[in-house]
Design a protein around this motif. Structure first.
Motif, PDB file in Angstrom:
ATOM      1  N   LEU A 250       0.868  -1.124   0.055  1.00  0.00           N
ATOM      2  CA  LEU A 250      -0.029   0.167   0.203  1.00  0.00           C
ATOM      3  C   LEU A 250       0.836   1.160  -0.016  1.00  0.00           C
ATOM      4  O   LEU A 250       0.464   2.348   0.058  1.00  0.00           O
ATOM      5  CB  LEU A 250      -1.051  -0.363   1.121  1.00  0.00           C
ATOM      6  N   SER A 251       2.107   1.138   0.368  1.00  0.00           N
ATOM      7  CA  SER A 251       3.051   2.266  -0.019  1.00  0.00           C
ATOM      8  C   SER A 251       3.880   2.276  -1.185  1.00  0.00           C
ATOM      9  O   SER A 251       4.912   2.834  -1.177  1.00  0.00           O
ATOM     10  CB  SER A 251       3.742   2.785   1.509  1.00  0.00           C
ATOM     11  N   SER A 252       3.406   1.289  -2.093  1.00  0.00           N
ATOM     12  CA  SER A 252       4.432   1.154  -3.188  1.00  0.00           C
ATOM     13  C   SER A 252       4.668   2.507  -4.163  1.00  0.00           C
ATOM     14  O   SER A 252       3.604   3.372  -3.954  1.00  0.00           O
ATOM     15  CB  SER A 252       3.902  -0.048  -4.084  1.00  0.00           C
TER      16      SER A 252
ATOM     17  N   ILE B 242      -0.462   6.895  -6.426  1.00  0.00           N
ATOM     18  CA  ILE B 242      -1.777   7.232  -6.674  1.00  0.00           C
ATOM     19  C   ILE B 242      -2.278   8.215  -5.402  1.00  0.00           C
ATOM     20  O   ILE B 242      -2.863   9.362  -5.562  1.00  0.00           O
ATOM     21  CB  ILE B 242      -2.574   6.194  -6.948  1.00  0.00           C
ATOM     22  N   LEU B 243      -2.233   7.797  -4.020  1.00  0.00           N
ATOM     23  CA  LEU B 243      -2.427   8.445  -3.111  1.00  0.00           C
ATOM     24  C   LEU B 243      -2.039   9.777  -2.793  1.00  0.00           C
ATOM     25  O   LEU B 243      -2.681  10.836  -2.136  1.00  0.00           O
ATOM     26  CB  LEU B 243      -2.327   7.627  -1.596  1.00  0.00           C
TER      27      LEU B 243
ATOM     28  N   CYS C  71      -6.955  -6.214  -1.819  1.00  0.00           N
ATOM     29  CA  CYS C  71      -8.047  -5.432  -2.775  1.00  0.00           C
ATOM     30  C   CYS C  71      -7.023  -4.046  -2.988  1.00  0.00           C
ATOM     31  O   CYS C  71      -7.507  -3.014  -1.966  1.00  0.00           O
ATOM     32  CB  CYS C  71      -9.417  -5.086  -2.454  1.00  0.00           C
ATOM     33  N   PRO C  72      -6.231  -3.768  -3.740  1.00  0.00           N
ATOM     34  CA  PRO C  72      -5.505  -2.484  -3.721  1.00  0.00           C
ATOM     35  C   PRO C  72      -6.246  -1.480  -3.792  1.00  0.00           C
ATOM     36  O   PRO C  72      -5.952  -0.422  -3.269  1.00  0.00           O
ATOM     37  CB  PRO C  72      -4.568  -2.806  -4.959  1.00  0.00           C
ATOM     38  N   ALA C  73      -7.292  -1.250  -4.739  1.00  0.00           N
ATOM     39  CA  ALA C  73      -8.263  -0.029  -4.429  1.00  0.00           C
ATOM     40  C   ALA C  73      -8.719   0.241  -3.255  1.00  0.00           C
ATOM     41  O   ALA C  73      -9.323   1.274  -3.150  1.00  0.00           O
ATOM     42  CB  ALA C  73      -9.569  -0.455  -5.634  1.00  0.00           C
ATOM     43  N   SER C  74      -9.002  -0.563  -2.192  1.00  0.00           N
ATOM     44  CA  SER C  74      -9.504  -0.330  -0.824  1.00  0.00           C
ATOM     45  C   SER C  74      -8.598   1.019  -0.284  1.00  0.00           C
ATOM     46  O   SER C  74      -8.820   1.538   0.624  1.00  0.00           O
ATOM     47  CB  SER C  74      -9.206  -1.417  -0.104  1.00  0.00           C
ATOM     48  N   ALA C  75      -7.274   0.950  -0.945  1.00  0.00           N
ATOM     49  CA  ALA C  75      -6.451   1.987  -0.185  1.00  0.00           C
ATOM     50  C   ALA C  75      -6.987   3.340  -0.507  1.00  0.00           C
ATOM     51  O   ALA C  75      -6.651   4.438   0.344  1.00  0.00           O
ATOM     52  CB  ALA C  75      -4.962   1.876  -1.157  1.00  0.00           C
ATOM     53  N   LEU C  76      -7.822   3.367  -1.355  1.00  0.00           N
ATOM     54  CA  LEU C  76      -8.491   4.741  -1.523  1.00  0.00           C
ATOM     55  C   LEU C  76      -9.286   5.394  -0.545  1.00  0.00           C
ATOM     56  O   LEU C  76      -9.522   6.361  -0.414  1.00  0.00           O
ATOM     57  CB  LEU C  76      -9.480   4.867  -2.794  1.00  0.00           C
ATOM     58  N   GLN C  77      -9.820   4.229   0.324  1.00  0.00           N
ATOM     59  CA  GLN C  77     -10.247   4.700   1.716  1.00  0.00           C
ATOM     60  C   GLN C  77      -9.343   5.499   2.254  1.00  0.00           C
ATOM     61  O   GLN C  77     -10.163   6.207   3.466  1.00  0.00           O
ATOM     62  CB  GLN C  77     -10.892   3.509   2.640  1.00  0.00           C
ATOM     63  N   LEU C  78      -8.067   5.582   2.141  1.00  0.00           N
ATOM     64  CA  LEU C  78      -7.289   6.689   3.096  1.00  0.00           C
ATOM     65  C   LEU C  78      -7.160   7.991   2.425  1.00  0.00           C
ATOM     66  O   LEU C  78      -6.590   8.578   3.013  1.00  0.00           O
ATOM     67  CB  LEU C  78      -5.844   5.860   2.902  1.00  0.00           C
TER      68      LEU C  78
END
Ligand code: F6R
Length: 266
Positions: free
Chosen positions: A149-151, A188-189, A219-226
């Motif tokens: 998630l920090s890639s 992306i974040l 689910c990589p897209a779940s990172a968008l919750q942040l």
């Protein structure tokens, strides 16, 4: 997350195009993050229409694409550079020297190429608005499940599912790369706004996991919750597995009133 549920893919494209046009009207030198794949094609058609009919000006736009296949020449018809030229860049007045895709050649260590892309984005002042699609397995860019998630921008090996999903775009005799250089999840974040478009029933499960699932590399897209400003624009089919659709529709109506009174907040 702001979840917007619309009737059909055309409305999804229209909504996404309005965000971009708004950004262009607000910023002298906007930086756009762009995606390839089937989903944003209708968005790019809307932008081309806006350029042709309303003279929407792209001359001061800088763009960064999410990803590019490994070891594929820019003029190969399967390259994402070619996709962007055919669907958008050749049809609007963007200065193509300001359009960037990650490089992924055999000349240089891919890790160096990934870091150079990060530097380019940083030197441009960062991405104002990142457009995203979502894979059936929840990937964003080519950050496949298990991606950190920090890639950051790096070479990724594609999963069997992604290769199979994308095989429709390759002739049987054609070489289909199994690796790609992709912006990382942290890259992306970093974008000030992200707008993810999803259409069709085949995205419904991934969309539900992204919004309601745990924050997880599964689910990589779940990172968008942040992300502080993540806008998820769905058609009814892509939203079909969400349990609280009524709330999103109601909240979006309230939100629209604010947009009408004050404009988009960008
Ligand atoms: C494209 C990209 C991918 C796609 C995703 C969905 O640059 O990074 O994450 O957005 O695979 O693809 P489509 O829209 O073809 O279903």
């Amino acid at each position: 997350m702001q979840v917007i549920i619309l009737e059909n893919p055309q409305q999804v494209a229209q909504h996404a195009s309005e965000w971009i046009v708004e950004l262009l009207s607000k910023k002298a030198h906007p930086v756009l993050g762009l995606a390839t794949g089937s989903t944003p094609i209708s968005l790019y058609q809307k932008l081309v229409q806006r350029h042709q009919q309303d003279q929407t000006d792209f001359s001061h736009v800088t763009s960064f694409n999410l990803d590019e296949y490994h070891n594929i020449e820019a003029d190969n018809k399967q390259s994402y550079r070619m996709f962007m030229k055919q669907n958008l860049f050749d049809k609007i007045n963007i200065d193509q020297t300001n359009t960037h895709l990650p490089t992924c050649n055999l000349i240089q260590d891919p890790r160096v190429q990934g870091m150079a892309y990060e530097d380019k984005i940083r030197n441009a002042g960062g991405i104002d608005l990142q457009i995203l699609g979502i894979g059936g397995n929840g990937h964003i860019g080519f950050n496949e499940p298990s991606s950190s998630l920090s890639s950051r921008t790096r070479l990724k090996t594609l999963t069997k599912q992604t290769l199979q999903d994308n095989s429709r775009l390759f002739d049987s005799a054609e070489y289909q790369p199994s690796m790609a250089m992709t912006m990382g999840i942290a890259t992306i974040l970093d974008a000030k706004y992200v707008l993810l478009m999803a259409t069709g029933k085949n995205k419904a499960k991934a969309v539900n996991e992204m919004i309601n699932g745990p924050l997880s590399a599964r689910c990589p897209a779940s990172a968008l919750q942040l992300h502080q400003h993540a806008v998820i624009v769905l058609d009814k089919d892509a939203a079909s597995e969400l349990s609280n659709q009524e709330y999103y529709i109601w909240a979006n109506r309230e939100h629209q009133k604010i947009n009408q009174d004050y404009g988009f907040f960008l």
